[in-house]
Enzyme design. Sequence first.
Site, PDB file in Angstrom:
ATOM      1  N   CYS A 137      19.522  13.722  13.239  1.00  0.00           N
ATOM      2  CA  CYS A 137      18.733  14.311  12.197  1.00  0.00           C
ATOM      3  C   CYS A 137      18.222  12.268  12.065  1.00  0.00           C
ATOM      4  CB  CYS A 137      18.779  15.172  10.919  1.00  0.00           C
ATOM      5  SG  CYS A 137      16.896  14.483   9.557  1.00  0.00           S
ATOM      6  N   ASP A 168      16.880  19.302  18.447  1.00  0.00           N
ATOM      7  CA  ASP A 168      18.012  18.208  17.126  1.00  0.00           C
ATOM      8  C   ASP A 168      17.685  16.894  18.713  1.00  0.00           C
ATOM      9  OD1 ASP A 168      19.511  17.583  15.672  1.00  0.00           O
ATOM     10  OD2 ASP A 168      19.850  19.434  15.085  1.00  0.00           O
TER      11      ASP A 168
HETATM   12  N1  COA Z   1       1.856  18.563  12.097  1.00  0.00           N
HETATM   13  C1  COA Z   1       0.678  17.961  11.738  1.00  0.00           C
HETATM   14  N2  COA Z   1       0.650  17.023  11.681  1.00  0.00           N
HETATM   15  C2  COA Z   1       1.081  17.147  10.034  1.00  0.00           C
HETATM   16  C3  COA Z   1       1.674  18.137   9.872  1.00  0.00           C
HETATM   17  C4  COA Z   1       2.507  19.346  10.570  1.00  0.00           C
HETATM   18  N3  COA Z   1       3.322  20.140  10.160  1.00  0.00           N
HETATM   19  N4  COA Z   1       2.699  18.075   8.799  1.00  0.00           N
HETATM   20  C5  COA Z   1       1.503  17.217   7.907  1.00  0.00           C
HETATM   21  N5  COA Z   1       0.422  16.665   9.428  1.00  0.00           N
HETATM   22  C6  COA Z   1      -0.604  15.647   8.876  1.00  0.00           C
HETATM   23  C7  COA Z   1      -1.355  15.851   7.682  1.00  0.00           C
HETATM   24  O1  COA Z   1      -2.313  16.715   8.099  1.00  0.00           O
HETATM   25  C8  COA Z   1      -1.652  14.112   7.494  1.00  0.00           C
HETATM   26  O2  COA Z   1      -2.498  13.963   7.815  1.00  0.00           O
HETATM   27  P1  COA Z   1      -3.928  12.752   7.965  1.00  0.00           P
HETATM   28  O3  COA Z   1      -2.857  11.994   7.501  1.00  0.00           O
HETATM   29  O4  COA Z   1      -4.691  12.550   9.225  1.00  0.00           O
HETATM   30  O5  COA Z   1      -4.678  13.566   6.484  1.00  0.00           O
HETATM   31  C9  COA Z   1      -0.386  13.760   7.009  1.00  0.00           C
HETATM   32  O6  COA Z   1       0.894  14.454   7.998  1.00  0.00           O
HETATM   33  C10 COA Z   1       0.602  14.002   5.927  1.00  0.00           C
HETATM   34  O7  COA Z   1       0.631  14.704   5.129  1.00  0.00           O
HETATM   35  P2  COA Z   1       1.449  15.520   4.770  1.00  0.00           P
HETATM   36  O8  COA Z   1       1.369  16.579   4.233  1.00  0.00           O
HETATM   37  O9  COA Z   1       1.234  14.302   3.263  1.00  0.00           O
HETATM   38  O10 COA Z   1       3.474  15.220   4.489  1.00  0.00           O
HETATM   39  P3  COA Z   1       3.977  14.149   4.631  1.00  0.00           P
HETATM   40  O11 COA Z   1       3.727  12.764   4.511  1.00  0.00           O
HETATM   41  O12 COA Z   1       4.266  14.590   2.775  1.00  0.00           O
HETATM   42  O13 COA Z   1       5.353  14.802   5.871  1.00  0.00           O
HETATM   43  C11 COA Z   1       6.696  16.524   6.451  1.00  0.00           C
HETATM   44  C12 COA Z   1       5.473  16.147   4.902  1.00  0.00           C
HETATM   45  C13 COA Z   1       7.113  18.146   6.278  1.00  0.00           C
HETATM   46  C14 COA Z   1       5.157  16.753   7.421  1.00  0.00           C
HETATM   47  C15 COA Z   1       6.998  15.256   7.112  1.00  0.00           C
HETATM   48  O14 COA Z   1       7.866  14.925   5.937  1.00  0.00           O
HETATM   49  C16 COA Z   1       7.997  16.372   7.783  1.00  0.00           C
HETATM   50  O15 COA Z   1       7.134  16.511   9.219  1.00  0.00           O
HETATM   51  N6  COA Z   1       9.304  16.321   7.906  1.00  0.00           N
HETATM   52  C17 COA Z   1      10.068  16.568   8.972  1.00  0.00           C
HETATM   53  C18 COA Z   1      11.406  15.707   9.763  1.00  0.00           C
HETATM   54  C19 COA Z   1      11.893  16.841  10.249  1.00  0.00           C
HETATM   55  O16 COA Z   1      11.251  16.917  11.700  1.00  0.00           O
HETATM   56  N7  COA Z   1      13.431  16.109  10.364  1.00  0.00           N
HETATM   57  C20 COA Z   1      14.121  16.779  11.265  1.00  0.00           C
HETATM   58  C21 COA Z   1      14.701  17.831  11.440  1.00  0.00           C
HETATM   59  S1  COA Z   1      15.512  18.981   9.855  1.00  0.00           S
HETATM   60 ZN    ZN Z   2      20.586  20.050  13.310  1.00  0.00          ZN
END
Ligand code: COA
Ligand code: ZN
Length: 301
Positions: free
Chosen positions: A235, A13
């Site tokens: 965040c 975090d």
């Molecule tokens: N780890 C690594 N790569 C990942 C992944 C993960 N957990 N999830 C998706 N990817 C990759 C996919 O393989 C894809 O790769 P490519 O472009 O090479 O094909 C790319 O990321 C996009 O994937 P997609 O499923 O379309 O994800 P998205 O762009 O819609 O993002 C999340 C969704 C959930 C992955 C993203 O919003 C996220 O990580 N959010 C968390 C944010 C966070 O940590 N917030 C703070 C904590 S509360």
């Molecule tokens: Zn927090």
Amino acid sequence: MPEILICEVGPRDGLQNAKQLMPTEAKKAWIRSLADAGLREIEVGSFVPPKLIPAMADTHELVVFSRALPNLKVVALAPNLKGFQRAIEAGAHKVTFPVSASREHSLSNVRMTPDQMVEEVRKCAEHPHPGVEMEGAVSTAFGCTMQGEVPEEDVVRIASKLAGFCDSVALADTVGYANPAQVKRLFNKVRSEIGDKLEGAHFHDTRGLGLANALAAYEVGVRAFDSSLGGLGGCPFAPGASGNVITEDLVFMFESMGLDTGIDLDKLLEARKLMVSAIPGEPVYGHLAMAGAPKGFHAAA
Ligand code: COA
Ligand code: ZN
């Protein structure tokens, strides 16, 4: 066994929101010093796309490193099945999933609605994960900088669904909106639905109520708390989010009340020095570190 469990979330975090990157070797030294101070749970990073949060790119290496430390439960955050698979592969003992009760924060944070995210976590639960604990963390449970008020029914509904397939559920005040009366009310409400599956409390100190909220949660039976050393945290996908409740102040509060945390405050302040020296430009907070312990202070056990 100490009666209070504190999970240090600074490496996840804290560093996800820091302006400076902490080198992997410095993270390892910090995690080791936290474990030496008696922390039994550390959230060492998150399995998110490295392009999205470059500070979390080394989480695999940190999980492998941390697993070798004695008496430590290694926790990592995952936002989807891909992240969960990566966490399992690295060897995390416990994986926490951020499920926002606020639709707007959920879309901003994980690009899924709250219900879609619940389904994503359900998919993870159906994926083989021998010995890996799953925690559903209801984020923005007490309010949201984008949506404003978050209805308590939404929190209860999401927590109840998560309790159906997670090992434990936590309530998180992602943006520091909670107050002690609300904390007691909501923890009681959720507990009346899901019982002892409700475990953790995750508070931010954005408006100075972090410790008061932690105490309120303690008074309604919560014994597991997230916090971060020096109050790092926030965040990146929630505007206005700032630091977590401060680990060393939280430990001091409980220990001075005679409640054992299993954490050595002097060693914890050493770990804080290591952290500060590794990211020298980052603002850190903390009353205990500024004032020192009172004369004659004795830890609980
Ligand atoms: N780890 C690594 N790569 C990942 C992944 C993960 N957990 N999830 C998706 N990817 C990759 C996919 O393989 C894809 O790769 P490519 O472009 O090479 O094909 C790319 O990321 C996009 O994937 P997609 O499923 O379309 O994800 P998205 O762009 O819609 O993002 C999340 C969704 C959930 C992955 C993203 O919003 C996220 O990580 N959010 C968390 C944010 C966070 O940590 N917030 C703070 C904590 S509360
Ligand atoms: Zn927090």
